[in-house]
Scaffold this motif. Sequence first.
Motif, PDB file in Angstrom:
ATOM      1  N   GLU A   4     -78.403 -73.505   3.024  1.00 46.56           N
ATOM      2  CA  GLU A   4     -78.166 -72.191   3.589  1.00 46.56           C
ATOM      3  C   GLU A   4     -76.910 -72.281   4.462  1.00 46.56           C
ATOM      4  OE1 GLU A   4     -81.021 -69.103   5.824  1.00 46.56           O
ATOM      5  OE2 GLU A   4     -80.694 -70.988   6.884  1.00 46.56           O
ATOM      6  N   GLU A  50     -87.583 -77.710  10.131  1.00 46.22           N
ATOM      7  CA  GLU A  50     -88.238 -76.432  10.401  1.00 46.22           C
ATOM      8  C   GLU A  50     -89.285 -76.176   9.326  1.00 46.22           C
ATOM      9  OE1 GLU A  50     -85.757 -72.978  11.164  1.00 46.22           O
ATOM     10  OE2 GLU A  50     -84.111 -74.294  11.751  1.00 46.22           O
ATOM     11  N   THR A  67     -91.210 -71.592   4.210  1.00 45.66           N
ATOM     12  CA  THR A  67     -89.877 -72.185   4.243  1.00 45.66           C
ATOM     13  C   THR A  67     -89.920 -73.552   4.906  1.00 45.66           C
ATOM     14  OG1 THR A  67     -88.897 -69.980   4.456  1.00 45.66           O
ATOM     15  CG2 THR A  67     -87.484 -71.847   5.012  1.00 45.66           C
ATOM     16  N   LYS A  69     -87.009 -76.408   6.108  1.00 48.74           N
ATOM     17  CA  LYS A  69     -85.591 -76.721   6.279  1.00 48.74           C
ATOM     18  C   LYS A  69     -85.456 -78.153   6.772  1.00 48.74           C
ATOM     19  CE  LYS A  69     -84.160 -72.000   7.420  1.00 48.74           C
ATOM     20  NZ  LYS A  69     -83.327 -71.189   8.312  1.00 48.74           N
ATOM     21  N   LYS A  80     -78.433 -75.863   7.030  1.00 50.82           N
ATOM     22  CA  LYS A  80     -79.488 -76.805   6.646  1.00 50.82           C
ATOM     23  C   LYS A  80     -79.873 -76.635   5.181  1.00 50.82           C
ATOM     24  CE  LYS A  80     -81.803 -76.902  11.126  1.00 50.82           C
ATOM     25  NZ  LYS A  80     -83.125 -76.954  11.747  1.00 50.82           N
ATOM     26  N   GLU A  82     -82.439 -75.886   2.499  1.00 52.62           N
ATOM     27  CA  GLU A  82     -83.576 -74.977   2.673  1.00 52.62           C
ATOM     28  C   GLU A  82     -84.344 -74.850   1.366  1.00 52.62           C
ATOM     29  OE1 GLU A  82     -83.344 -71.035   4.882  1.00 52.62           O
ATOM     30  OE2 GLU A  82     -83.272 -70.370   2.796  1.00 52.62           O
ATOM     31  N   TYR A  83     -85.670 -74.867   1.498  1.00 50.65           N
ATOM     32  CA  TYR A  83     -86.557 -74.697   0.348  1.00 50.65           C
ATOM     33  C   TYR A  83     -87.554 -73.597   0.694  1.00 50.65           C
ATOM     34  CZ  TYR A  83     -84.486 -79.197  -0.539  1.00 50.65           C
ATOM     35  OH  TYR A  83     -83.577 -80.205  -0.723  1.00 50.65           O
ATOM     36  N   GLU A  84     -87.654 -72.591  -0.179  1.00 53.44           N
ATOM     37  CA  GLU A  84     -88.556 -71.468   0.078  1.00 53.44           C
ATOM     38  C   GLU A  84     -89.385 -71.169  -1.157  1.00 53.44           C
ATOM     39  OE1 GLU A  84     -86.553 -68.617   3.387  1.00 53.44           O
ATOM     40  OE2 GLU A  84     -86.085 -68.106   1.314  1.00 53.44           O
TER      41      GLU A  84
END
Length: 188
Positions: A4, A50, A67, A69, A80, A82-84
């Motif tokens: 991101e 996160e 999410t 991070k 960072k 990021e995986y969502e």
Amino acid sequence: MPIEAELKARVRDVPALVAALDERAKAEKATYRDRYFDSPDGTFTSAGHELRIRTVETDGGVRNVLTFKKPSVDVASGSKPEYETTVGDADAAESIVVGLGYRLMIAFSKQCSNYRWHEAGRDLLATVVTVPEIDGTFVELETIAETEGDLSAALELVRATLAELGIANDDLTTELYTDAVAASESRG
């Protein structure tokens, strides 16, 4: 690994920013209800990770997003990996996260206006944000860098677009909403 590529700034002239964004895209109003989680000893978050469950409420409905991070790969921006993923039931997702040993660290809501458009070969998302516990209005502008090698170009576009929107470099901030809300709550 998607990253991101995001910059956040305090907004000095909200009407001017909104007018500039309205020229690019139509606003979608949303309320974000965020819950952030940490390890019991706080080392997960202090290491820069996160873990969040977000409930997004719009006129079009409600969706829940889990999410994760990783720590920042760019110190200046705080960008960072990021995986969502969408989850059907936010409370069930919280039960799973807590069952895995994490604890609720902080929860708060954000009032948002989201603007989405495509520019220079990238999808951009600008979010104008207010948080009841924090004074002022913020803007977040992001795009996705597909690799760490692509991050500089992605951030260059984000910086240039913010400048076009009237946001100065002096307005940029890396302060996290979680930290600002926690500080506000501790002042009570």
